[in-house]
Design an enzyme around this catalytic site. Structure first.
Site, PDB file in Angstrom:
ATOM      1  N   GLN A  88    -116.609 -72.417 -21.849  1.00  0.00           N
ATOM      2  CA  GLN A  88    -115.742 -71.266 -22.486  1.00  0.00           C
ATOM      3  C   GLN A  88    -116.524 -69.929 -22.185  1.00  0.00           C
ATOM      4  O   GLN A  88    -117.597 -69.798 -22.127  1.00  0.00           O
ATOM      5  CB  GLN A  88    -116.175 -71.655 -23.982  1.00  0.00           C
ATOM      6  CG  GLN A  88    -115.179 -70.803 -25.091  1.00  0.00           C
ATOM      7  CD  GLN A  88    -115.527 -71.660 -26.339  1.00  0.00           C
ATOM      8  OE1 GLN A  88    -114.982 -70.863 -27.364  1.00  0.00           O
ATOM      9  NE2 GLN A  88    -116.151 -72.709 -26.644  1.00  0.00           N
ATOM     10  N   CYS A 109    -114.384 -65.553 -31.385  1.00  0.00           N
ATOM     11  CA  CYS A 109    -115.529 -65.293 -32.044  1.00  0.00           C
ATOM     12  C   CYS A 109    -115.946 -63.957 -32.662  1.00  0.00           C
ATOM     13  O   CYS A 109    -115.526 -62.866 -31.943  1.00  0.00           O
ATOM     14  CB  CYS A 109    -116.820 -65.525 -30.824  1.00  0.00           C
ATOM     15  SG  CYS A 109    -118.477 -65.401 -31.313  1.00  0.00           S
ATOM     16  N   LYS A 165    -108.586 -69.842 -26.998  1.00  0.00           N
ATOM     17  CA  LYS A 165    -108.932 -70.009 -28.333  1.00  0.00           C
ATOM     18  C   LYS A 165    -109.034 -68.721 -29.018  1.00  0.00           C
ATOM     19  O   LYS A 165    -109.353 -67.858 -28.636  1.00  0.00           O
ATOM     20  CB  LYS A 165    -110.493 -70.534 -28.510  1.00  0.00           C
ATOM     21  CG  LYS A 165    -110.966 -71.037 -29.751  1.00  0.00           C
ATOM     22  CD  LYS A 165    -112.273 -71.746 -29.744  1.00  0.00           C
ATOM     23  CE  LYS A 165    -112.669 -72.434 -31.074  1.00  0.00           C
ATOM     24  NZ  LYS A 165    -112.913 -71.364 -32.068  1.00  0.00           N
ATOM     25  N   HIS A 217    -107.864 -71.256 -34.408  1.00  0.00           N
ATOM     26  CA  HIS A 217    -108.801 -71.482 -35.624  1.00  0.00           C
ATOM     27  C   HIS A 217    -107.883 -70.862 -36.449  1.00  0.00           C
ATOM     28  O   HIS A 217    -107.748 -69.606 -36.691  1.00  0.00           O
ATOM     29  CB  HIS A 217    -110.009 -70.630 -35.223  1.00  0.00           C
ATOM     30  CG  HIS A 217    -111.118 -70.848 -36.492  1.00  0.00           C
ATOM     31  ND1 HIS A 217    -112.469 -70.857 -36.237  1.00  0.00           N
ATOM     32  CD2 HIS A 217    -110.955 -71.000 -37.662  1.00  0.00           C
ATOM     33  CE1 HIS A 217    -113.096 -70.960 -37.366  1.00  0.00           C
ATOM     34  NE2 HIS A 217    -112.201 -71.227 -38.029  1.00  0.00           N
ATOM     35  N   ASN A 222    -108.077 -75.757 -34.920  1.00  0.00           N
ATOM     36  CA  ASN A 222    -109.448 -75.723 -35.215  1.00  0.00           C
ATOM     37  C   ASN A 222    -109.601 -75.146 -36.597  1.00  0.00           C
ATOM     38  O   ASN A 222    -108.768 -74.387 -37.170  1.00  0.00           O
ATOM     39  CB  ASN A 222    -110.025 -74.901 -34.079  1.00  0.00           C
ATOM     40  CG  ASN A 222    -111.631 -74.633 -34.093  1.00  0.00           C
ATOM     41  OD1 ASN A 222    -111.881 -73.575 -34.224  1.00  0.00           O
ATOM     42  ND2 ASN A 222    -112.298 -75.936 -34.336  1.00  0.00           N
ATOM     43  N   GLY A 223    -110.978 -75.432 -37.133  1.00  0.00           N
ATOM     44  CA  GLY A 223    -111.259 -74.853 -38.482  1.00  0.00           C
ATOM     45  C   GLY A 223    -111.159 -75.613 -39.717  1.00  0.00           C
ATOM     46  O   GLY A 223    -110.018 -76.045 -39.991  1.00  0.00           O
ATOM     47  N   GLY A 224    -112.112 -75.873 -40.247  1.00  0.00           N
ATOM     48  CA  GLY A 224    -112.234 -76.789 -41.571  1.00  0.00           C
ATOM     49  C   GLY A 224    -111.846 -78.093 -41.398  1.00  0.00           C
ATOM     50  O   GLY A 224    -111.506 -78.599 -42.416  1.00  0.00           O
ATOM     51  N   GLY A 245    -115.935 -78.568 -34.373  1.00  0.00           N
ATOM     52  CA  GLY A 245    -117.318 -77.702 -33.758  1.00  0.00           C
ATOM     53  C   GLY A 245    -118.386 -78.386 -34.760  1.00  0.00           C
ATOM     54  O   GLY A 245    -119.206 -79.205 -34.308  1.00  0.00           O
ATOM     55  N   ARG A 246    -118.585 -77.715 -35.864  1.00  0.00           N
ATOM     56  CA  ARG A 246    -119.929 -77.947 -36.618  1.00  0.00           C
ATOM     57  C   ARG A 246    -119.755 -79.393 -36.997  1.00  0.00           C
ATOM     58  O   ARG A 246    -121.012 -79.927 -37.112  1.00  0.00           O
ATOM     59  CB  ARG A 246    -119.870 -76.944 -37.951  1.00  0.00           C
ATOM     60  CG  ARG A 246    -120.307 -75.707 -37.524  1.00  0.00           C
ATOM     61  CD  ARG A 246    -120.277 -74.924 -38.621  1.00  0.00           C
ATOM     62  NE  ARG A 246    -118.688 -74.699 -38.897  1.00  0.00           N
ATOM     63  CZ  ARG A 246    -118.491 -74.396 -40.177  1.00  0.00           C
ATOM     64  NH1 ARG A 246    -119.235 -74.082 -41.236  1.00  0.00           N
ATOM     65  NH2 ARG A 246    -116.937 -74.108 -40.567  1.00  0.00           N
TER      66      ARG A 246
END
Length: 312
Positions: free
Chosen positions: A43, A73, A118, A150, A190-192, A213-214
């Site tokens: 990335q 980001c 992304k 995202h 992506n996201g949540g 991700g997290r």
């Protein structure tokens, strides 16, 4: 390596690295990886087409399967460098960047990695319903065939990077509309996405893929350790977190011999036993003992003891 041992089929991504750091910094340290970590995507961050093209050529020599331009980001550091989410306002420049990256990958003389992007659904005052399709049109016209979206707007003023991961509302329906509007574009969500059940629901709804991700980082065994069976329909390679630790030992021993400090590896293993009796002691022992000069595999044995006692 931990994530690969947990899930052989997932596409893994590096952290974002600035293209200037790749070109002018410790290039080998930033780009080198173990072949068994593949499939692996690098990335990159940046907004200079020539600089990104040079970074792509260096990355191609290392054998990455994908090189991803991060336009999502929201941190102050990347804004000051004119890359990351602020580039959502400049789809034309992003198109120039990916065109240069695609050309560099094709001319590198190796199997060309796929160039992907992304992004967010918009930033600040932008209307995502207008900004996102304009952005996707630009990168698709430049030759990009896969975009990770995202599904949150990024607020570049007034919210921290941490808040930008939670506060702006998710808009999955907008991403679904983009799938219909750009049928030739593979759109990864992506996201949540908190767990494998949510990931499977999104995949069943028709997205080309999901990026975690997290959730994958903080709960590696609960997510990646069960993804092979839940998502890919194959047997999970590690029956439990203890087996994952054992599988990591040869890699850790090799890297220690190369001068890597134990903490640089084990800090990414802290969440392996989350939810298990003894997990707090595992984290405490690794955090306190792995940072000591000369720390070796004996620290893993010590950290596993409370978990074994709790299971007895």
């Amino acid at each position: 390596m931990l994530h690969r041992l947990l899930c052989p089929s997932a596409l893994l991504y590096t952290e974002m690295v600035g293209e200037a750091a790749v070109r002018h910094g410790p290039t080998e340290r930033l780009l080198a990886f173990s072949p068994e970590e593949r499939p692996l995507a690098l990335q990159l961050g940046g907004s200079d087409p020539e600089g990104l093209a040079s970074a792509v050529r260096l990355a191609c020599a290392h054998g990455y399967d994908e090189i991803n331009l991060n336009v999502g980001c929201p941190s102050d550091r990347v804004q000051s460098g004119a890359f990351g989410a602020c580039l959502m306002r400049r789809p034309g420049l992003v198109a120039e960047c990916v065109t240069a990256m695609i050309d560099a990958a094709r001319g590198a003389g190796t199997a060309a990695p796929e160039i992907t992007v992304k992004c967010r659904i918009g930033v600040d005052e932008q209307d995502p319903a207008e900004a996102l399709p304009a952005f996707l049109s630009a990168v698709a016209a430049a030759g990009v065939r896969r975009v990770i979206v995202h599904a949150r707007k990024a607020w570049l003023s007034g919210l921290s990077p941490k808040e930008n991961r939670d506060v702006p509302p998710l808009d999955y329906p907008l991403v679904a509309k983009m799938r219909a509007a750009f049928p030739a574009l593979q759109i990864v969500l992506n996201g949540g996405i908190p767990d494998l059940d949510a990931a499977a629901e999104h995949l069943e709804a028709g997205v080309a893929g999901v990026m975690l991700g997290r959730a994958a980082y903080h709960e590696p065994f609960a997510v990646l350790g069960r993804a092979e069976s839940r998502i890919f329909g194959r047997a999970d390679p590690q029956p439990n977190p203890e087996a994952a630790v054992e599988a990591m030992r040869p890699y850790i021993d090799r890297r220690l011999g190369e001068g890597v400090r134990l903490h640089q590896i084990t800090r990414h293993m802290l969440g392996l036993f989350n939810g298990r009796p003894g997990a707090r002691a595992w984290r405490r022992i690794l955090s306190s003992e792995a940072v000591r000069p000369g720390a070796g595999l004996e620290v893993l044995d010590h950290a596993l003891e409370p978990l074994r006692r709790a299971a007895a």
